[in-house]
Scaffold this motif. Sequence first.
Motif, PDB file in Angstrom:
ATOM      1  N   ALA A   1      46.958  38.826  40.487  1.00 20.67           N
ATOM      2  CA  ALA A   1      45.516  39.021  40.662  1.00 20.67           C
ATOM      3  C   ALA A   1      44.805  39.129  39.320  1.00 20.67           C
ATOM      4  O   ALA A   1      43.695  38.603  39.140  1.00 20.67           O
ATOM      5  CB  ALA A   1      45.252  40.264  41.503  1.00 20.67           C
ATOM      6  N   LEU A   2      45.427  39.789  38.343  1.00 19.75           N
ATOM      7  CA  LEU A   2      44.804  39.934  37.027  1.00 19.75           C
ATOM      8  C   LEU A   2      44.701  38.586  36.318  1.00 19.75           C
ATOM      9  O   LEU A   2      43.706  38.315  35.632  1.00 19.75           O
ATOM     10  CB  LEU A   2      45.588  40.940  36.183  1.00 19.75           C
ATOM     11  CG  LEU A   2      45.472  42.407  36.639  1.00 19.75           C
ATOM     12  CD1 LEU A   2      46.423  43.294  35.844  1.00 19.75           C
ATOM     13  CD2 LEU A   2      44.038  42.908  36.491  1.00 19.75           C
ATOM     14  N   PHE A   3      45.711  37.740  36.468  1.00 19.21           N
ATOM     15  CA  PHE A   3      45.634  36.382  35.918  1.00 19.21           C
ATOM     16  C   PHE A   3      44.467  35.627  36.554  1.00 19.21           C
ATOM     17  O   PHE A   3      43.663  34.985  35.868  1.00 19.21           O
ATOM     18  CB  PHE A   3      46.938  35.624  36.187  1.00 19.21           C
ATOM     19  CG  PHE A   3      47.969  35.748  35.100  1.00 19.21           C
ATOM     20  CD1 PHE A   3      48.039  34.818  34.080  1.00 19.21           C
ATOM     21  CD2 PHE A   3      48.875  36.795  35.098  1.00 19.21           C
ATOM     22  CE1 PHE A   3      48.986  34.913  33.085  1.00 19.21           C
ATOM     23  CE2 PHE A   3      49.834  36.912  34.110  1.00 19.21           C
ATOM     24  CZ  PHE A   3      49.894  35.972  33.095  1.00 19.21           C
ATOM     25  N   THR A   4      44.397  35.693  37.877  1.00 18.72           N
ATOM     26  CA  THR A   4      43.370  34.953  38.609  1.00 18.72           C
ATOM     27  C   THR A   4      41.971  35.462  38.273  1.00 18.72           C
ATOM     28  O   THR A   4      41.032  34.678  38.072  1.00 18.72           O
ATOM     29  CB  THR A   4      43.612  35.066  40.120  1.00 18.72           C
ATOM     30  OG1 THR A   4      44.943  34.658  40.415  1.00 18.72           O
ATOM     31  CG2 THR A   4      42.644  34.187  40.894  1.00 18.72           C
ATOM     32  N   ALA A   5      41.824  36.784  38.206  1.00 23.22           N
ATOM     33  CA  ALA A   5      40.514  37.364  37.911  1.00 23.22           C
ATOM     34  C   ALA A   5      40.053  36.995  36.504  1.00 23.22           C
ATOM     35  O   ALA A   5      38.875  36.660  36.291  1.00 23.22           O
ATOM     36  CB  ALA A   5      40.573  38.879  38.071  1.00 23.22           C
TER      37      ALA A   5
ATOM     38  N   GLY B   1      46.048  30.841  40.639  1.00 26.36           N
ATOM     39  CA  GLY B   1      45.850  30.448  42.015  1.00 26.36           C
ATOM     40  C   GLY B   1      44.384  30.453  42.390  1.00 26.36           C
ATOM     41  O   GLY B   1      43.500  30.639  41.563  1.00 26.36           O
ATOM     42  N   ASP B   2      44.119  30.245  43.660  1.00 25.88           N
ATOM     43  CA  ASP B   2      42.754  30.198  44.161  1.00 25.88           C
ATOM     44  C   ASP B   2      42.125  31.582  44.109  1.00 25.88           C
ATOM     45  O   ASP B   2      42.765  32.597  44.368  1.00 25.88           O
ATOM     46  CB  ASP B   2      42.772  29.685  45.607  1.00 25.88           C
ATOM     47  CG  ASP B   2      41.385  29.272  46.058  1.00 25.88           C
ATOM     48  OD1 ASP B   2      40.568  30.183  46.310  1.00 25.88           O
ATOM     49  OD2 ASP B   2      41.140  28.058  46.157  1.00 25.88           O
ATOM     50  N   LEU B   3      40.840  31.629  43.762  1.00 25.44           N
ATOM     51  CA  LEU B   3      40.158  32.913  43.686  1.00 25.44           C
ATOM     52  C   LEU B   3      40.170  33.655  45.012  1.00 25.44           C
ATOM     53  O   LEU B   3      40.100  34.883  45.045  1.00 25.44           O
ATOM     54  CB  LEU B   3      38.713  32.710  43.233  1.00 25.44           C
ATOM     55  CG  LEU B   3      38.461  32.686  41.723  1.00 25.44           C
ATOM     56  CD1 LEU B   3      37.010  32.381  41.442  1.00 25.44           C
ATOM     57  CD2 LEU B   3      38.858  34.006  41.094  1.00 25.44           C
ATOM     58  N   SER B   4      40.275  32.917  46.105  1.00 20.10           N
ATOM     59  CA  SER B   4      40.314  33.579  47.409  1.00 20.10           C
ATOM     60  C   SER B   4      41.527  34.488  47.543  1.00 20.10           C
ATOM     61  O   SER B   4      41.534  35.418  48.351  1.00 20.10           O
ATOM     62  CB  SER B   4      40.307  32.545  48.541  1.00 20.10           C
ATOM     63  OG  SER B   4      41.431  31.691  48.449  1.00 20.10           O
ATOM     64  N   ASP B   5      42.563  34.222  46.726  1.00 24.54           N
ATOM     65  CA  ASP B   5      43.739  35.095  46.748  1.00 24.54           C
ATOM     66  C   ASP B   5      43.376  36.518  46.341  1.00 24.54           C
ATOM     67  O   ASP B   5      44.071  37.472  46.703  1.00 24.54           O
ATOM     68  CB  ASP B   5      44.819  34.570  45.798  1.00 24.54           C
ATOM     69  CG  ASP B   5      45.420  33.260  46.283  1.00 24.54           C
ATOM     70  OD1 ASP B   5      45.275  32.960  47.482  1.00 24.54           O
ATOM     71  OD2 ASP B   5      46.031  32.545  45.470  1.00 24.54           O
ATOM     72  N   LEU B   6      42.293  36.666  45.588  1.00 22.61           N
ATOM     73  CA  LEU B   6      41.901  38.002  45.140  1.00 22.61           C
ATOM     74  C   LEU B   6      41.530  38.904  46.305  1.00 22.61           C
ATOM     75  O   LEU B   6      41.635  40.125  46.221  1.00 22.61           O
ATOM     76  CB  LEU B   6      40.721  37.912  44.170  1.00 22.61           C
ATOM     77  CG  LEU B   6      41.012  37.318  42.790  1.00 22.61           C
ATOM     78  CD1 LEU B   6      39.742  37.282  41.962  1.00 22.61           C
ATOM     79  CD2 LEU B   6      42.082  38.108  42.063  1.00 22.61           C
ATOM     80  N   LEU B   7      41.071  38.298  47.382  1.00 18.40           N
ATOM     81  CA  LEU B   7      40.704  39.095  48.548  1.00 18.40           C
ATOM     82  C   LEU B   7      41.917  39.805  49.137  1.00 18.40           C
ATOM     83  O   LEU B   7      41.782  40.819  49.815  1.00 18.40           O
ATOM     84  CB  LEU B   7      40.054  38.202  49.609  1.00 18.40           C
ATOM     85  CG  LEU B   7      38.735  37.548  49.201  1.00 18.40           C
ATOM     86  CD1 LEU B   7      38.239  36.634  50.312  1.00 18.40           C
ATOM     87  CD2 LEU B   7      37.688  38.600  48.866  1.00 18.40           C
ATOM     88  N   MET B   8      43.114  39.246  48.860  1.00 14.47           N
ATOM     89  CA  MET B   8      44.347  39.857  49.354  1.00 14.47           C
ATOM     90  C   MET B   8      44.912  40.856  48.353  1.00 14.47           C
ATOM     91  O   MET B   8      45.932  41.474  48.597  1.00 14.47           O
ATOM     92  CB  MET B   8      45.387  38.761  49.619  1.00 14.47           C
ATOM     93  CG  MET B   8      44.934  37.712  50.620  1.00 14.47           C
ATOM     94  SD  MET B   8      44.660  38.413  52.269  1.00 14.47           S
ATOM     95  CE  MET B   8      46.330  38.888  52.696  1.00 14.47           C
ATOM     96  N   ALA B   9      44.237  40.980  47.206  1.00 19.22           N
ATOM     97  CA  ALA B   9      44.790  41.820  46.144  1.00 19.22           C
ATOM     98  C   ALA B   9      43.884  42.997  45.811  1.00 19.22           C
ATOM     99  O   ALA B   9      43.919  43.530  44.726  1.00 19.22           O
ATOM    100  CB  ALA B   9      45.006  40.971  44.892  1.00 19.22           C
ATOM    101  N   ASN B  10      43.060  43.405  46.768  1.00 14.34           N
ATOM    102  CA  ASN B  10      42.096  44.455  46.485  1.00 14.34           C
ATOM    103  C   ASN B  10      42.648  45.862  46.604  1.00 14.34           C
ATOM    104  O   ASN B  10      41.913  46.830  46.479  1.00 14.34           O
ATOM    105  CB  ASN B  10      40.872  44.314  47.399  1.00 14.34           C
ATOM    106  CG  ASN B  10      39.781  43.500  46.734  1.00 14.34           C
ATOM    107  OD1 ASN B  10      39.651  43.529  45.521  1.00 14.34           O
ATOM    108  ND2 ASN B  10      39.020  42.754  47.519  1.00 14.34           N
ATOM    109  N   ALA B  11      43.933  45.972  46.855  1.00 14.26           N
ATOM    110  CA  ALA B  11      44.536  47.299  46.886  1.00 14.26           C
ATOM    111  C   ALA B  11      45.821  47.272  46.095  1.00 14.26           C
ATOM    112  O   ALA B  11      46.902  47.398  46.636  1.00 14.26           O
ATOM    113  CB  ALA B  11      44.805  47.732  48.326  1.00 14.26           C
ATOM    114  N   PRO B  12      45.747  47.047  44.764  1.00 13.27           N
ATOM    115  CA  PRO B  12      46.949  47.016  43.956  1.00 13.27           C
ATOM    116  C   PRO B  12      47.660  48.351  43.998  1.00 13.27           C
ATOM    117  O   PRO B  12      47.086  49.371  44.362  1.00 13.27           O
ATOM    118  CB  PRO B  12      46.438  46.703  42.551  1.00 13.27           C
ATOM    119  CG  PRO B  12      45.010  47.109  42.565  1.00 13.27           C
ATOM    120  CD  PRO B  12      44.532  46.897  43.960  1.00 13.27           C
TER     121      PRO B  12
END
Length: 694
Positions: free
Chosen positions: A654-658, A209-220
Amino acid sequence: MYDTVTQFLFFSLSAVWMEFIYHIFTFGAIDLKFIYPFLFSIAIGSAVTFLTGLFPRKVNKILGIVFIVALALFYSTEQVYKSLFKVPLVINLAVGGAGDVTQYWKEALREILKNLPAILLMFLPVLPLILLLKKRQLFTCHMYRVSGVSLIVALALAILPVGLINAMGKDSTIYAHYYELNDQSLAAEQMGIFTTFCRDMEGVGRGSGDLSDLLMANAPVSTQNANTDKNKGTTTQTTPAPTSSQDTLDTSPNIMEIDFDSLIRNESNKEVKILHEFFKNQVPTNKNKYTGMFQGKNLILLTAESYSPWAVDKTLTPTLYKLNHEGFVFSNFYTSLWQTSTSDGEYVALTGLIPDGTNSMKRSKTNSLPFTMAMQFNRFGIQSRAYHSNSLSYYDRYLTHPNLGYNFRAAKLGKLSDKYSKDIFEMKNAQLWPNSDYDCAEATLKEYCNDDIFHTYYMTLSGHCQYTFEGNNMAAKNKDLVQGLPYTEAGKAYVAQNIELDHALKYLIDELKKKGILEDTVIALSADHYPYELDKKDIDSIAGITVDSDFDLYKNNFILWNSEITTPIEITKPCSSLDILPTLSNLFGFTYDSRLLSGKDILSDSEGLVIFNNKNFITDKIKYNNSTKKVTYLVDESKVPEGYVTEKVKEVKALFTASAGILENDYYKYLGSQLSFPDYKKTLTRKNTEKDKK
């Protein structure tokens, strides 16, 4: 107008028919989800109807014939490729990997014959095409007669499937499959192979997905459970743990002093800034009682072609059996099958990152990769070497492996000129297919065994398909040894080939022992993927059970052995090939930042996490099937925190995207001087200095 309708029906139904045949022969069934491949196929037909109405009849006729034949060839190629490699042929492999695929021509020929019924059925629309052409019921229209109608129909039908997917919303399964799914096989099943191919051309679905999705995944979820799960016994040992040289065990985080705030503040690249923010907030793994256990030792690291536990036999492969039952014993280890099979398998084990389905190793050949084992050994002035008994050019290893930090040598040039002949090593029987792992070990050991400290990597070959006693030299060589096994012929051939890997390992161990350096050498071995060329019946035959295709098919071994470990250390935590690099980095006492890798140090107190290509995953608590959304609890459900499954799904995505972001943006280079490694100009010394003096 009648001719226009006929054209529309013919091309649309032809596309639907080929998609139908592909689904039946590849997936074995059709369900209600076939509506999406159906709609996309109709869209293809409507678009071609428009295109073949633009010109005079003769030109339209040629275009129509070319389209039908090309479409049949496309579906036939996809059918054969999927049958051979168990993954679809996507645009990146079709273009960039064409040369690699041609090396499998013998296997491909066998698969063509095997899939001949499907191929003939895919070409079936050619017959009605001939009939309609004879009756002059096609290609009589010109643009001025049909432009309005056919263009509107083409656009409407082309937009309809994507429109429906978007209308379902971001939380829908089909939306996730179209825009985020990294597993091309599942995408092909859900949306059709033609759509999957086109989707890949657009770059949709790579990573997650879009890298911006990572901003929603900063608290796994790991941040929530890091403390509560620390001492729940995910690591089990049956021998006394190594003692620390200090009174107090160092359990500080395995991180580097990276000023992410400064990096974020000064970064103008939006995507890189997002990655900085993501990694800043990741939970690191901690040092532990095993940190530095192998400091100063030699390392022989192997990626074993198509290796699996089914290759291990106490009598026929005694060395593999020994190594799997001594040293560290990982009883819950998995190796996923990624899109670019072997190359992606290497990429995962050597970089600790998730491949993005676009031949990630090749794409990384100019990227900064500071955390590989080769780079870390090299910083001490130790030359890291890599060997492969096939060609130097295959998968561009002559470029990718030096970038990993290795002096890479192979047994053959492949497609390269004599300019690269210095990178060829001489070995016996180099003309065989596949080559002997034993011959490779015998030819190369002398190049490094006299070094004070060495790190050597092997990409083995003896276990390569096809699994038959005709045309496979390693299977034929050891045929007599396996005739008494109660397996299918393919199963026997597979074990026979792995006897050669066993011989190679025995040779290395025996020679290192003769030189008195066996106790100072660590052997680490994992697979690139399971032997996917074996039919399921062959696998069940060897395993003695019906193997679960969602998870257990990928269960494998990670050999991590040193002769000084006299009692096995059993590790029950779920782990995978992604975890190899951080685990070895910790054991060898190297400086690295655990936040910057997708895998985790298996021996740390972090929760186990196994990630598969289709985003299925396993943790200490659950198994999650991404396709069905089914959750299987491995502990009492009441002990699983509320929201745990949702958070883990988010973490995996998030790990896929990162990982995709690291590859796409060459992220590590942006860390620059922030990656401050210790002064490695000093000579690396082993812990047991008294023994070395003797």
